[in-house]
Motif scaffolding. Structure first.
Motif, PDB file in Angstrom:
ATOM      1  N   GLU A  50       0.835  -1.162   0.045  1.00 59.83           N
ATOM      2  CA  GLU A  50      -0.106  -0.070  -0.036  1.00 59.83           C
ATOM      3  C   GLU A  50       1.170   1.260  -0.003  1.00 59.83           C
ATOM      4  O   GLU A  50       2.132   1.205   0.621  1.00 59.83           O
ATOM      5  N   THR A  51       0.383   2.426  -0.468  1.00 58.42           N
ATOM      6  CA  THR A  51       1.405   3.490  -0.654  1.00 58.42           C
ATOM      7  C   THR A  51       1.747   3.994   0.823  1.00 58.42           C
ATOM      8  O   THR A  51       0.977   3.730   1.705  1.00 58.42           O
ATOM      9  N   SER A  52       2.927   4.627   1.098  1.00 58.14           N
ATOM     10  CA  SER A  52       3.297   5.188   2.012  1.00 58.14           C
ATOM     11  C   SER A  52       4.446   6.115   1.802  1.00 58.14           C
ATOM     12  O   SER A  52       5.053   6.281   0.863  1.00 58.14           O
ATOM     13  N   THR A  53       4.357   7.349   2.654  1.00 59.59           N
ATOM     14  CA  THR A  53       5.409   8.371   2.683  1.00 59.59           C
ATOM     15  C   THR A  53       6.276   8.190   3.994  1.00 59.59           C
ATOM     16  O   THR A  53       7.481   7.818   3.920  1.00 59.59           O
ATOM     17  N   ARG A  54       5.559   8.334   5.004  1.00 55.08           N
ATOM     18  CA  ARG A  54       6.332   8.507   6.223  1.00 55.08           C
ATOM     19  C   ARG A  54       6.815   7.183   6.582  1.00 55.08           C
ATOM     20  O   ARG A  54       7.975   7.294   7.138  1.00 55.08           O
ATOM     21  N   THR A  55       6.054   6.182   6.866  1.00 54.96           N
ATOM     22  CA  THR A  55       6.319   4.946   7.383  1.00 54.96           C
ATOM     23  C   THR A  55       7.638   4.343   6.465  1.00 54.96           C
ATOM     24  O   THR A  55       8.643   3.977   7.087  1.00 54.96           O
ATOM     25  N   VAL A 103       6.586  -4.855   6.575  1.00 50.35           N
ATOM     26  CA  VAL A 103       5.443  -5.195   5.699  1.00 50.35           C
ATOM     27  C   VAL A 103       4.434  -4.223   5.890  1.00 50.35           C
ATOM     28  O   VAL A 103       3.731  -4.138   7.216  1.00 50.35           O
ATOM     29  N   ARG A 104       3.741  -3.579   4.928  1.00 49.20           N
ATOM     30  CA  ARG A 104       2.450  -3.111   4.822  1.00 49.20           C
ATOM     31  C   ARG A 104       1.457  -3.720   3.750  1.00 49.20           C
ATOM     32  O   ARG A 104       1.827  -3.917   2.686  1.00 49.20           O
ATOM     33  N   HIS A 105       0.213  -4.031   4.201  1.00 47.38           N
ATOM     34  CA  HIS A 105      -0.681  -4.758   3.658  1.00 47.38           C
ATOM     35  C   HIS A 105      -2.024  -4.255   3.498  1.00 47.38           C
ATOM     36  O   HIS A 105      -2.449  -3.782   4.761  1.00 47.38           O
ATOM     37  N   GLU A 131      -3.746  -2.933  12.692  1.00 52.81           N
ATOM     38  CA  GLU A 131      -2.957  -2.331  13.414  1.00 52.81           C
ATOM     39  C   GLU A 131      -1.634  -1.557  12.936  1.00 52.81           C
ATOM     40  O   GLU A 131      -1.602  -2.171  11.680  1.00 52.81           O
ATOM     41  N   HIS A 132      -1.288  -0.744  13.245  1.00 52.21           N
ATOM     42  CA  HIS A 132       0.007   0.144  12.922  1.00 52.21           C
ATOM     43  C   HIS A 132       0.793   0.311  14.223  1.00 52.21           C
ATOM     44  O   HIS A 132       0.713   1.571  14.633  1.00 52.21           O
ATOM     45  N   PRO A 133       1.338  -0.633  14.663  1.00 54.99           N
ATOM     46  CA  PRO A 133       1.883  -0.262  16.071  1.00 54.99           C
ATOM     47  C   PRO A 133       3.095   0.681  16.185  1.00 54.99           C
ATOM     48  O   PRO A 133       3.075   1.486  17.021  1.00 54.99           O
ATOM     49  N   THR A 134       3.999   0.799  15.079  1.00 54.52           N
ATOM     50  CA  THR A 134       4.934   1.895  15.276  1.00 54.52           C
ATOM     51  C   THR A 134       4.466   3.138  15.094  1.00 54.52           C
ATOM     52  O   THR A 134       5.141   4.083  15.903  1.00 54.52           O
ATOM     53  N   GLN A 135       3.299   3.604  14.653  1.00 56.60           N
ATOM     54  CA  GLN A 135       2.666   4.643  14.448  1.00 56.60           C
ATOM     55  C   GLN A 135       2.124   5.173  15.970  1.00 56.60           C
ATOM     56  O   GLN A 135       2.350   6.166  16.407  1.00 56.60           O
ATOM     57  N   ALA A 136       1.422   4.234  16.567  1.00 58.40           N
ATOM     58  CA  ALA A 136       0.949   4.538  17.984  1.00 58.40           C
ATOM     59  C   ALA A 136       2.363   4.672  19.025  1.00 58.40           C
ATOM     60  O   ALA A 136       2.296   5.530  19.938  1.00 58.40           O
ATOM     61  N   GLY A 260      -1.136  11.733   9.524  1.00 59.68           N
ATOM     62  CA  GLY A 260      -0.640  12.015   7.894  1.00 59.68           C
ATOM     63  C   GLY A 260      -1.100  10.778   7.235  1.00 59.68           C
ATOM     64  O   GLY A 260      -1.260   9.731   7.869  1.00 59.68           O
ATOM     65  N   PRO A 261      -1.405  10.740   6.071  1.00 60.50           N
ATOM     66  CA  PRO A 261      -1.303  12.061   5.175  1.00 60.50           C
ATOM     67  C   PRO A 261      -2.518  12.667   5.538  1.00 60.50           C
ATOM     68  O   PRO A 261      -3.703  12.035   5.983  1.00 60.50           O
ATOM     69  N   MET A 262      -2.693  13.974   5.765  1.00 56.74           N
ATOM     70  CA  MET A 262      -3.590  14.797   5.977  1.00 56.74           C
ATOM     71  C   MET A 262      -4.489  15.485   4.812  1.00 56.74           C
ATOM     72  O   MET A 262      -4.062  15.793   3.702  1.00 56.74           O
TER      73      MET A 262
END
Ligand code: CP
Length: 312
Positions: A50-55, A103-105, A131-136, A260-262
């Motif tokens: 899936e798309t990502s900039t920050r992660t 991995v992002r899916h 979940e998105h553990p590193t974001q939390a 983000g993204p915002m």
């Protein structure tokens, strides 16, 4: 732990240990590359379906600062396009003996499934609405640095809760550390039974923001509303978009967050998002690198021995 798949599996003391380590990486700043060679000789592969900039960028930077050989797969240009399954792709990469897979899916549970099939460490960089553990964790670090503590705070999480893995991971983390979590959003964007997570729920922004220490805004995730009700952006902004008037209901020193993204003018007023006296959005991004270094540092302790170590 061998993998980092979600906040759900972490104990409060493990979360605090990781944040303490991340704080040390923040303090080292750009000097950290001189101090951190924990991943020298290790191979890290980023697989973002899936798309990502920050992660993606921060995992890549974090790996490089720790000395890893980092490869980011262009999944759109991979054999997935020819019909290869997620598991076959993972097994193919696993055969090249990476030490870490990030991995992002788009499907909830896909990263945990993949982790069962490979013999390296796996970090979940976001799976569906799960979940998105590193974001939390980076959100928690930002809050702790700004508020001086990470317990007994009132945190309002606002907007599209139903489709948000960021909300889910944050709810789990903040609840484990004994904070008061209030969810604010339209009934169509709040999952049923969410009260079971130990949160308060309201559909009114002014009520939800009352006396909040932290106001966390979420992106309206239209791409996940397949066939469901999609609110009009103008109506949504009027009722749930964060602006100065609604923020005035929170504590005077409340901080404003957004993963983000915002979408400016949809879930948040652009001027408020840029107001460095209230908004910590850029700081969240900055904390992302340190948190990912800390996560990889802790996992690196459980990585299998390098070939040279086996021979020694
Ligand atoms: N917050 C977040 O996950 O952003 P990206 O989708 O840009 O990685």
């Amino acid at each position: 732990h061998r993998h980092l798949l979600g906040i759900e599996a972490l104990r409060p003391d493990e979360i605090v240990t990781l944040l303490d380590l991340a704080d040390r990486y923040v303090a080292l700043g750009r000097q950290q590359e001189k101090h951190a060679s924990l991943l020298t000789g290790r191979t890290q592969i980023n697989m973002f379906f899936e798309t990502s900039t920050r992660t993606q960028a921060s995992f890549e930077l974090a790996g490089k600062r720790m000395g890893a050989d980092v490869m980011s797969m262009a999944m759109q240009a991979s054999s997935i396009k020819k019909g290869e399954t997620l598991i076959d792709t993972a097994l193919t990469l696993n055969a090249m003996h990476p030490d870490l897979l990030i991995v992002r899916h788009p499907h909830s549970g896909a990263v945990a499934l993949l982790a069962q099939k490979v013999n390296c460490a796996v970090i979940n960089a976001g799976d569906g609405r799960h979940e998105h553990p590193t974001q939390a964790l980076l959100d928690a670090l930002t809050i702790r640095r700004r508020k001086g503590r990470l317990h007994r705070l009132t945190v309002a999480i606002c907007g599209d809760i139903a489709h948000s893995r960021v909300a889910r991971s944050n709810i789990l983390l903040l609840h484990k550390l004994e904070n008061r979590v209030r969810l604010v959003g339209p009934p169509t964007l709040l999952p049923s039974g969410i009260e079971d997570f130990g949160v308060e729920v309201t559909h009114d922004m002014r009520e939800g923001l009352a006396d909040a220490d932290v106001v966390m805004m979420l992106r309206l995730q239209k791409e996940r509303m397949d066939g469901g009700f999609i609110p009009s952006e103008r109506e949504y902004y009027h009722r749930y978009g964060l602006d100065a008037e609604k923020l005035a209901h929170a504590k005077e020193d409340a901080i404003v967050m957004h993963p983000g993204p915002m979408n400016r003018g949809v879930e948040i007023d652009g001027t408020l998002a840029d107001d460095i006296n209230r908004s910590v959005i850029q700081e969240q991004v900055e904390m992302g690198v340190a948190v990912r270094m800390a996560a990889m540092d802790l996992l690196a302790r459980n990585l299998r021995a390098r070939p040279t170590e086996v021979m020694a």
